[in-house]
Design a protein around this motif. Sequence first.
Motif, PDB file in Angstrom:
ATOM      1  N   GLU A  48     -43.752  24.891  14.011  1.00  0.00           N
ATOM      2  CA  GLU A  48     -42.442  25.283  13.495  1.00  0.00           C
ATOM      3  C   GLU A  48     -41.521  25.718  14.651  1.00  0.00           C
ATOM      4  OE1 GLU A  48     -41.947  27.983   9.857  1.00  0.00           O
ATOM      5  OE2 GLU A  48     -41.450  29.305  11.518  1.00  0.00           O
ATOM      6  N   ASN A  49     -40.297  25.224  14.633  1.00  0.00           N
ATOM      7  CA  ASN A  49     -39.255  25.657  15.576  1.00  0.00           C
ATOM      8  C   ASN A  49     -38.083  26.188  14.771  1.00  0.00           C
ATOM      9  OD1 ASN A  49     -39.198  23.737  18.658  1.00  0.00           O
ATOM     10  ND2 ASN A  49     -40.939  24.493  17.493  1.00  0.00           N
ATOM     11  N   VAL A  50     -37.443  27.250  15.296  1.00  0.00           N
ATOM     12  CA  VAL A  50     -36.301  27.838  14.582  1.00  0.00           C
ATOM     13  C   VAL A  50     -35.038  27.706  15.439  1.00  0.00           C
ATOM     14  CG1 VAL A  50     -35.382  29.942  13.541  1.00  0.00           C
ATOM     15  CG2 VAL A  50     -37.824  29.463  13.417  1.00  0.00           C
ATOM     16  N   TYR A  51     -33.947  27.370  14.783  1.00  0.00           N
ATOM     17  CA  TYR A  51     -32.661  27.219  15.479  1.00  0.00           C
ATOM     18  C   TYR A  51     -31.585  27.974  14.713  1.00  0.00           C
ATOM     19  CZ  TYR A  51     -35.164  23.053  17.121  1.00  0.00           C
ATOM     20  OH  TYR A  51     -36.090  22.198  17.636  1.00  0.00           O
ATOM     21  N   ILE A  52     -30.505  28.248  15.407  1.00  0.00           N
ATOM     22  CA  ILE A  52     -29.304  28.751  14.723  1.00  0.00           C
ATOM     23  C   ILE A  52     -28.291  27.602  14.699  1.00  0.00           C
ATOM     24  CG2 ILE A  52     -27.394  30.405  14.762  1.00  0.00           C
ATOM     25  CD1 ILE A  52     -29.936  31.840  14.325  1.00  0.00           C
ATOM     26  N   LEU A  53     -27.811  27.308  13.500  1.00  0.00           N
ATOM     27  CA  LEU A  53     -26.837  26.236  13.353  1.00  0.00           C
ATOM     28  C   LEU A  53     -25.452  26.845  13.159  1.00  0.00           C
ATOM     29  CD1 LEU A  53     -26.110  23.193  12.480  1.00  0.00           C
ATOM     30  CD2 LEU A  53     -26.468  24.040  10.167  1.00  0.00           C
ATOM     31  N   LYS A  54     -24.489  26.329  13.914  1.00  0.00           N
ATOM     32  CA  LYS A  54     -23.101  26.799  13.764  1.00  0.00           C
ATOM     33  C   LYS A  54     -22.242  25.600  13.459  1.00  0.00           C
ATOM     34  CE  LYS A  54     -22.550  30.792  16.771  1.00  0.00           C
ATOM     35  NZ  LYS A  54     -21.891  31.262  17.983  1.00  0.00           N
ATOM     36  N   ILE A  55     -21.473  25.685  12.365  1.00  0.00           N
ATOM     37  CA  ILE A  55     -20.542  24.598  12.043  1.00  0.00           C
ATOM     38  C   ILE A  55     -19.133  25.167  12.037  1.00  0.00           C
ATOM     39  CG2 ILE A  55     -19.866  22.867  10.354  1.00  0.00           C
ATOM     40  CD1 ILE A  55     -22.720  22.936   9.309  1.00  0.00           C
ATOM     41  N   LEU A  56     -18.257  24.507  12.782  1.00  0.00           N
ATOM     42  CA  LEU A  56     -16.867  24.951  12.860  1.00  0.00           C
ATOM     43  C   LEU A  56     -15.983  23.829  12.321  1.00  0.00           C
ATOM     44  CD1 LEU A  56     -14.403  26.512  13.930  1.00  0.00           C
ATOM     45  CD2 LEU A  56     -14.964  25.724  16.208  1.00  0.00           C
ATOM     46  N   ASN A  57     -15.324  24.102  11.207  1.00  0.00           N
ATOM     47  CA  ASN A  57     -14.439  23.105  10.601  1.00  0.00           C
ATOM     48  C   ASN A  57     -13.022  23.312  11.136  1.00  0.00           C
ATOM     49  OD1 ASN A  57     -12.948  21.391   9.049  1.00  0.00           O
ATOM     50  ND2 ASN A  57     -13.324  22.463   7.094  1.00  0.00           N
ATOM     51  N   MET A  58     -12.600  22.416  12.043  1.00  0.00           N
ATOM     52  CA  MET A  58     -11.277  22.564  12.647  1.00  0.00           C
ATOM     53  C   MET A  58     -10.216  21.758  11.898  1.00  0.00           C
ATOM     54  SD  MET A  58     -12.111  22.675  16.708  1.00  0.00           S
ATOM     55  CE  MET A  58     -12.847  21.094  16.947  1.00  0.00           C
ATOM     56  N   ASP A  59     -10.623  21.113  10.797  1.00  0.00           N
ATOM     57  CA  ASP A  59      -9.672  20.306  10.032  1.00  0.00           C
ATOM     58  C   ASP A  59      -8.788  21.220   9.176  1.00  0.00           C
ATOM     59  OD1 ASP A  59      -8.552  17.971   9.447  1.00  0.00           O
ATOM     60  OD2 ASP A  59     -10.135  17.206   8.143  1.00  0.00           O
ATOM     61  N   SER A  60      -7.710  20.633   8.626  1.00  0.00           N
ATOM     62  CA  SER A  60      -6.799  21.455   7.838  1.00  0.00           C
ATOM     63  C   SER A  60      -7.239  21.595   6.385  1.00  0.00           C
ATOM     64  CB  SER A  60      -5.397  20.869   7.915  1.00  0.00           C
ATOM     65  OG  SER A  60      -5.459  19.498   7.638  1.00  0.00           O
ATOM     66  N   VAL A  61      -8.325  20.898   5.987  1.00  0.00           N
ATOM     67  CA  VAL A  61      -8.844  21.055   4.621  1.00  0.00           C
ATOM     68  C   VAL A  61     -10.341  21.361   4.660  1.00  0.00           C
ATOM     69  CG1 VAL A  61      -7.182  19.628   3.370  1.00  0.00           C
ATOM     70  CG2 VAL A  61      -9.096  18.527   4.533  1.00  0.00           C
ATOM     71  N   ALA A  62     -10.858  21.880   3.556  1.00  0.00           N
ATOM     72  CA  ALA A  62     -12.286  22.189   3.471  1.00  0.00           C
ATOM     73  C   ALA A  62     -13.096  20.899   3.363  1.00  0.00           C
ATOM     74  CB  ALA A  62     -12.545  23.079   2.262  1.00  0.00           C
ATOM     75  N   HIS A  63     -14.304  20.920   3.858  1.00  0.00           N
ATOM     76  CA  HIS A  63     -15.179  19.755   3.732  1.00  0.00           C
ATOM     77  C   HIS A  63     -16.579  20.198   3.364  1.00  0.00           C
ATOM     78  CE1 HIS A  63     -12.447  16.718   5.242  1.00  0.00           C
ATOM     79  NE2 HIS A  63     -12.123  17.503   6.253  1.00  0.00           N
ATOM     80  N   GLU A  64     -17.278  19.282   2.675  1.00  0.00           N
ATOM     81  CA  GLU A  64     -18.673  19.498   2.391  1.00  0.00           C
ATOM     82  C   GLU A  64     -19.464  18.600   3.331  1.00  0.00           C
ATOM     83  OE1 GLU A  64     -21.179  19.399  -1.614  1.00  0.00           O
ATOM     84  OE2 GLU A  64     -19.033  19.622  -1.888  1.00  0.00           O
ATOM     85  N   TYR A  65     -20.453  19.168   3.996  1.00  0.00           N
ATOM     86  CA  TYR A  65     -21.155  18.406   5.017  1.00  0.00           C
ATOM     87  C   TYR A  65     -22.600  18.149   4.628  1.00  0.00           C
ATOM     88  CZ  TYR A  65     -17.155  19.841   7.797  1.00  0.00           C
ATOM     89  OH  TYR A  65     -15.889  20.060   8.253  1.00  0.00           O
ATOM     90  N   LYS A  66     -23.152  17.118   5.249  1.00  0.00           N
ATOM     91  CA  LYS A  66     -24.567  16.810   5.051  1.00  0.00           C
ATOM     92  C   LYS A  66     -25.225  16.766   6.424  1.00  0.00           C
ATOM     93  CE  LYS A  66     -27.549  13.393   3.230  1.00  0.00           C
ATOM     94  NZ  LYS A  66     -28.207  12.820   2.324  1.00  0.00           N
TER      95      LYS A  66
END
Lengths: 467, 102
Positions: free
Chosen positions: A374-392
Amino acid sequence: MSQQRNKIDQSDPFYEKHQKIYSREVHGIFALWRVTGVIILLSVYYGTPWLRWQGHQAILLDLPERKFHIFALTFWPQDFFYFAILLIVAALALFFFTTLAGRLWCGYACPQTVWTEVFLVMERWIEGNRMKQMKLDQSAFNIEKFLKKFSKHFVWIIFSAYTGFTFVGYFTPITGLAEKIIEFSLGPWETFWIVFYSFATYGNAGWLREQVCLHMCPYARFQSAMFDKDTLVIAYDENRGEPRGSRNKNSDLQEKGLGDCINCTLCVQACPTGIDIRDGLQYQCIACAACIDVCNEVMGKMNYKPGLISYTTENASHGKMSHFFRAKTIIYGAILLILLSGLGISLFTRVPLEMDIIRDRNTLYRELPDGLIENVYILKILNMDSVAHEYKLTVSGIKNLKMEMKMKLDHMLVPSGEIIEMPIVLRVSSLGLAKRSNAVEFKLVAKDKPALTVTKEARFLGPIPNH
Amino acid sequence: MSRAPEQNAVSPGLSAGTSPITLKVISIFWPSFLTAGLATILCFSVFDPEMMLLDTHFANASRLGAYTSGFFSFWVLTASSCALTCYFQKPCAVKNAKSENI
């Protein structure tokens, strides 16, 4: 104080006390160009913060929020690269135009020139023309002098204050700023910067004027390095003008042995930096072409050919051809073109989405009882667009790799301008690991807009394989 | 018309000079203003003052306030460096002459 002055003047004869330059009002084709430029540039400056775009201020360099809105685009501190390129482009454009046409910037577009021009108009409007201004300054103090000086500074200060307000309006929303001013509820920092910028405008355009160009402007010092024999400069035609001297309108020049210059000194009176263009090209010359306009007017009255002072090149003035294409312009132009297109392409293909994957530094890996690593990471997502998005989010690189996280993997909703941060856990059977350190690739895709895709590589660590 | 002579003789009385005191004030406060501006832009595009001040006494300062104080702190630093340059520019002879007078 005056004693101190005298002492200095004696010890250093190169300096004389600063004298105000009363530049003469000029009419002519270049004055018209400059006034047109001033009107356009000032309209852009004062108008831009009021432009709206999809419900927000079209151009807002929002410092408190650390976001720059420029129409549909939003820039973050992470986009500093674009700003740096833009500055390089601006510098190169300045070099290119200087090589081509000399100090175009100084004469027509520099804020110092533009605001000084407006301040001069206000000064003329209140104090009258050059002669009246000189007389007023020399006259003893009286009510009329007080009223004129007071109204001039009053108008200048009001104009400067609006300029300062507009300046701050580029950095905090201008409508809110205006409301706060009306309600007397302006914050201390906004107040400070409005006052500071107003003061700078008033001081530079009202008092310092040409001294900014002579002593403060770095560009004025090095612009001559870009000059060559084909650069457009303002020059007096010595061969035609000399020997200068006054004469009657109809006197015979040949008989009197005079050139075309009637030595009226209007070119000197019109010069905003107070030089005599007939002494040759000087670094004080900001290429405003006021002397050309005023001289052409005089030439017209004398029935002489215009152009005793004119825009010309060193080659042209020696009767040679001037070249538009030459090593300097081609090189500057080419670099400029490459940078501009590079900037355009990278802006066009810019993905307003950032993802960071940071490994947990405390444990390299964990061996689970059922043979999993098992490996653990921290994920950071920065949405720089002008609208909200749902990501996969998907991960690949190792066979049978399993990913776990708190949020549902295909329902990561990030509002516009927000950052989400969460731990993710990757697990794989130790049999599947061929090496100690393995590359894994994370891929984040916006579900509603597949063009918004970023991939990041990370390392998956495990024990040394024993086979 | 040839290449510009950098310091052309100006017609006496027509062109205005600037006093050495004004020049000194300009050379201390102006270049330092420019470099302080640059330093502020670079510093605060890398570091968010809100993050920097989080654990300090100034945790509640607004970003605009932090930018402003940052800018002026930079300006004080750069201006003092300019002032020192100006100070050390004074030729030794001037210092000697002064002490002789005493």
